[in-house]
Write a protein that holds these residues in place. Structure first.
Motif: not given
Length: 171
Positions: A88-110
């Motif tokens: 789960p630790g490795r999975e969480l790190v990967m999940f957070l990295l993917v979500n950082a990309g998703g957050i950047l998409v939303a922040a970039a559009t704003l």
């Protein structure tokens, strides 16, 4: 041990019904995460005291981070429960990295809406960050969750037990 002809990460095969169920679960978790994200953003920027009123991009990033933690739990233990990793630790790190990309998409559009196009109203902020940005980020997240984060790799699965009858007898 994978050979050059064996893929390192085999894809999970699903029926059309299983895929629709997975999408429905992903949508339910995402819908609740969206409420957390959009609600948190609006409270921080336009709520009592307008805590982050002059900093909407910061508010968007904070609200998205809280929603991300909720989404990891929901997706790991419900949507992709059959494909979660044994690490789960490795999975969480990967999940957070993917979500950082998703957050950047939303922040970039704003950011683009506010600082390039000059739209500064509450309606414009919500359309740019909470509709367009979250929509594009959601597509990105689903693909990455399905094929990168919650893969249930063969390396993560416990070894299969074979019955003595299935093993050829050598004399």
């Amino acid at each position: 041990m994978p050979t050059s002809t064996t893929p390192a990460r085999p894809r999970r095969r699903q029926t059309l019904r299983q895929w629709f169920v997975e999408l429905a679960k992903f949508g339910a978790v995402g819908g609740l995460a969206y409420i957390i994200d959009a609600g948190g953003f609006n409270l921080l920027v336009y709520g009592p005291g307008e805590v982050l009123g002059p900093h909407p991009v910061t508010a968007k990033i904070l609200s998205a981070c809280v929603a991300t933690l909720f989404a990891w739990v929901g997706n790991r233990y419900w949507t992709f429960a059959d494909a979660k990793r044994s690490t789960p630790g490795r999975e969480l790190v990967m999940f957070l990295l993917v979500n950082a990309g998703g957050i950047l998409v939303a922040a970039a559009t704003l950011w683009t809406s506010r600082y390039v196009l000059g739209y500064t109203s509450q309606l414009a902020d919500n359309i740019a960050g909470n509709i367009i940005g979250v929509g594009l980020g959601t597509i990105f997240r689903y693909v990455c969750y399905r094929y990168v984060v919650f893969t249930g790799d063969a390396d993560d699965a416990p070894p299969k037990q074979t019955s003595p009858a299935a093993v050829p007898h050598q004399d």
